[in-house]
Design an enzyme around this catalytic site. Sequence first.
Site, short mmCIF file in Angstrom:
data_model
loop_
_atom_site.label_atom_id
_atom_site.label_comp_id
_atom_site.label_asym_id
_atom_site.label_seq_id
_atom_site.Cartn_x
_atom_site.Cartn_y
_atom_site.Cartn_z
N ARG A 174 0.86 -1.18 0.00
CA ARG A 174 0.00 0.00 0.00
C ARG A 174 0.90 1.24 0.00
NH1 ARG A 174 -0.88 2.32 5.07
NH2 ARG A 174 0.32 1.32 6.72
N ARG A 178 -2.67 10.81 2.00
CA ARG A 178 -3.42 11.60 2.99
C ARG A 178 -4.03 12.83 2.35
NH1 ARG A 178 0.94 12.13 7.73
NH2 ARG A 178 1.03 9.95 8.37
N ARG A 251 19.33 -7.02 1.37
CA ARG A 251 19.95 -5.80 0.85
C ARG A 251 20.77 -5.21 1.98
NH1 ARG A 251 21.19 -4.21 -3.90
NH2 ARG A 251 20.55 -2.04 -3.72
N ARG A 282 19.33 8.90 0.67
CA ARG A 282 18.93 9.99 1.56
C ARG A 282 20.13 10.51 2.34
NH1 ARG A 282 15.23 7.15 6.29
NH2 ARG A 282 16.68 5.51 6.90
N GLU A 302 23.32 7.71 2.80
CA GLU A 302 22.95 6.30 2.89
C GLU A 302 22.92 5.69 1.48
OE1 GLU A 302 18.91 4.32 4.40
OE2 GLU A 302 19.92 5.47 5.96
N TYR A 350 11.53 -8.03 8.59
CA TYR A 350 11.84 -6.66 8.97
C TYR A 350 11.00 -6.27 10.19
CZ TYR A 350 12.59 -1.70 8.98
OH TYR A 350 12.92 -0.43 9.37
N ASP A 352 10.22 -3.00 13.00
CA ASP A 352 10.46 -1.69 13.59
C ASP A 352 10.87 -1.91 15.05
OD1 ASP A 352 9.96 0.03 11.45
OD2 ASP A 352 7.79 -0.07 11.76
#
Length: 374
Positions: A174, A178, A251, A282, A302, A350, A352
């Site tokens: 997704r 907003r 990666r 970035r 990065e 992954y 958080d």
Amino acid sequence: MKEKKYDYLIVGAGLFGSVFAHEMTKRNKKCLVIDKRDHLGGNVYCEEKEGINVHKYGAHIFHTNDKRIWDYVNQFATFNNYVNSPVSLSKGKLYNLPFNMNTFYQLWGTKTPEEAKAVIDKQIEEYGSKSPKNLEEQALSLVGKDIYETLIKEYTEKQWGKKATELPAFIIKRLPVRYTYNNNYFNDKYQGIPEGGYNTIIEGLLEGVETKTGVDFFQDKEHLLSLADNIVYTGKIDEFYEYKYGQLEYRSLRFEHELHDMPNYQGNAVVNYNDSEYAFTRIIEHKHFEFGNQEKTIVTKEYPEQWDRSKEAYYPINNDQNQEIFRQYKKEAEKEDSVIFGGRLAEYRYYDMHQIIASSLNKVQEVLKLEANT
């Protein structure tokens, strides 16, 4: 039989291992935490330079909707009110992220949600696909041509080292759109950076726990295994099993840290660089995470990289082939009586930060329950 020195040998001093060690130490279990790096904290480690806490392994912004996890980390640090509001440079222009009314105004000059939605819907109808076969088709079906080509395509191709048409559609499940003028990247209720950096949390978690850095588990595996009744392993699961079913793919990232003799380099903590002419994705300016007013500044570029065993593994490539290899390792892991696997490398997913803390706390409860029933 000789009693072992430790209840738990914890391989890896990142968040999973540190939380596990903290909780078990509270329950009078003797733990030894080892890490092959020369510091504790795993990827959340911060290096203090020029009075600035540098996120050595990339930007870490704590965010969660889970009050239990928020209260837990607040035991060890005071969090500031940093809100992540990155901007993205594309073809010489800056755009707000995530995609919101500011972004749409910057792209098309639209001023109302109705106007912006009409543009996006028209582009989805024109360029989208009912059954996207690759990442490009998926993105076009979610946000249309302008957002995709301006803010997604080249960035994603740099990130993964492949053309968007060669990447699977599932990478983008997704893309949040907003229809408000809200630049807060995360929707979570709780967000911030620990004052003094993440080391304060790790130090709090590991207070009273025996730790050793610069220790490679695989260099002295037999001896280390002999020290404890149980192992908590947070490294790569395929490496633990000597790659017997094949090597899992990742990666990697490379970071270039630069000191600049100026108080402010880019005016924001995070600036994305979309265009392929920049090899990096970035630039992070660390002082802005803690609203620093130091005379100098430190930025980090990065660079995404192809991974091999000599590099740090950052992002698992969860395609069908790798998931099948992982399933075989997981079956092996489930047979283990005295080895606990946890964290992003051991679970090949992954996480958080708030998710990894929750995972470790849940694992502690699971282990305690098993102990109580034996």
